[in-house]
Write a protein that holds these residues in place. Structure first.
Motif, PDB file in Angstrom:
ATOM      1  N   VAL A 158      -4.384   8.695   3.998  1.00 61.68           N
ATOM      2  CA  VAL A 158      -5.161   7.619   3.386  1.00 61.68           C
ATOM      3  C   VAL A 158      -4.224   6.710   2.591  1.00 61.68           C
ATOM      4  N   TYR A 159      -4.262   5.435   2.934  1.00 66.59           N
ATOM      5  CA  TYR A 159      -3.435   4.454   2.232  1.00 66.59           C
ATOM      6  C   TYR A 159      -4.281   3.687   1.231  1.00 66.59           C
ATOM      7  N   TYR A 160      -3.784   3.605   0.012  1.00 65.45           N
ATOM      8  CA  TYR A 160      -4.468   2.840  -1.033  1.00 65.45           C
ATOM      9  C   TYR A 160      -3.721   1.542  -1.296  1.00 65.45           C
TER      10      TYR A 160
ATOM     11  N   ASN B 199       0.431   5.867   0.566  1.00 63.59           N
ATOM     12  CA  ASN B 199      -0.488   6.988   0.777  1.00 63.59           C
ATOM     13  C   ASN B 199      -0.474   7.934  -0.419  1.00 63.59           C
TER      14      ASN B 199
ATOM     15  N   GLU C 299       0.829  -1.199   0.000  1.00 55.99           N
ATOM     16  CA  GLU C 299       0.000   0.000   0.000  1.00 55.99           C
ATOM     17  C   GLU C 299       0.865   1.250   0.000  1.00 55.99           C
TER      18      GLU C 299
ATOM     19  N   THR D 210      -8.699  -0.420  -2.657  1.00 55.50           N
ATOM     20  CA  THR D 210      -9.383  -0.159  -1.392  1.00 55.50           C
ATOM     21  C   THR D 210      -8.493   0.741  -0.553  1.00 55.50           C
ATOM     22  N   THR D 211      -9.081   1.293   0.493  1.00 56.35           N
ATOM     23  CA  THR D 211      -8.334   2.261   1.297  1.00 56.35           C
ATOM     24  C   THR D 211      -8.391   1.923   2.779  1.00 56.35           C
TER      25      THR D 211
ATOM     26  N   SER E 113      -6.110  12.191  -7.015  1.00 55.72           N
ATOM     27  CA  SER E 113      -7.235  11.796  -6.182  1.00 55.72           C
ATOM     28  C   SER E 113      -8.455  11.434  -7.026  1.00 55.72           C
TER      29      SER E 113
ATOM     30  N   LYS F 194      -7.524   4.251   6.431  1.00 50.24           N
ATOM     31  CA  LYS F 194      -7.224   5.604   6.867  1.00 50.24           C
ATOM     32  C   LYS F 194      -6.531   5.572   8.236  1.00 50.24           C
TER      33      LYS F 194
ATOM     34  N   ARG G 235     -11.369   3.296  -6.952  1.00 51.18           N
ATOM     35  CA  ARG G 235     -12.030   2.757  -5.770  1.00 51.18           C
ATOM     36  C   ARG G 235     -13.506   2.450  -6.059  1.00 51.18           C
TER      37      ARG G 235
END
Lengths: 115, 115
Positions: free
Chosen positions: B79-81, B42, B40, B71-72, B58, B74, B65
DNA sequence: ATAGTATTTTATAAATTTCTAAAATACTAT
DNA sequence: ATAGTATTTTAGAAATTTATAAAATACTAT
């Protein structure tokens, strides 16, 4: 090779990769691929099978051929299209499977896409 | 199930499938996927790695997403994807490999795409 | 040469996607 | 409460994609 040059080549590859994937980003084109799964087919038959007029179909086929997703063979004035590389069906199937699993698991997916 | 109904469902699946594949049809989004391959990350770090401003990034992340490709998580206001399903990398890699082979074999591909 | 069939191309309008820049939101720390 | 950082959202312009309908091309058969 210089670092900056390498970076540019990577970016170029992402661009070509994206260009190739545009083929998969339209429902008609996915249906074309799935229809050509086992064998080649001519334009008129594809047109009636999929239910789309030939002008529009020919545009889709043309862009798919440009991107080397399809190849053609001509017999008289009939043009037969087929998949250039059957391995692409593996990618097609993986994504479709992921999609089906998501739809089963996550009813909200449909809503998220229809807003 | 009635024949016409079945046909409509198939068409719907092609639409969702295409909707999912739109994720792969933009170079920045392919780079995002490839960057999240092992772990992951951010948004700020993704932004500097890829070299794209955060507003635009974004937007891409948001649509990915929506389609359940990412998925994320927080943590505070970070925010980590991450990839929702690592299997999609198999599809990614198959297509990239087909592309690389084509570029090697067929110099004209690049021209066909750049006209 | 003419007519007929198959396919492609073209022009244009409509729809969608993308980028940019600015504003808004969410959270943290003081 | 205020300021600071991280991320998202919004609005609008620019670019791209798509569908439609018509015209053009390619080939076959007479």
């Amino acid at each position: 090779m210089a670092k900056i040059q390498k970076k540019n080549i990577e970016k170029k590859i992402y661009e070509y990769h994206a260009e190739m994937c545009k083929v998969f980003s339209h429902p008609t084109r996915l249906e074309i691929i799935n229809t050509l799964r086992e064998s080649e087919m001519n334009v008129t038959e594809l047109s009636t099978r999929i239910g789309i007029d030939m002008g529009n179909l020919s545009q889709h086929l043309g862009m798919m051929r440009d991107r080397r997703i399809l190849t053609t063979r001509k017999d008289g004035n009939v043009v037969y299209y087929r998949l250039a590389n059957p391995k692409m069906l593996d990618a097609f199937d993986i994504l479709r499977k992921i999609l089906i699993e998501q739809i089963k698991k996550d009813g909200n997916l449909v809503e998220a896409l229809e807003e």
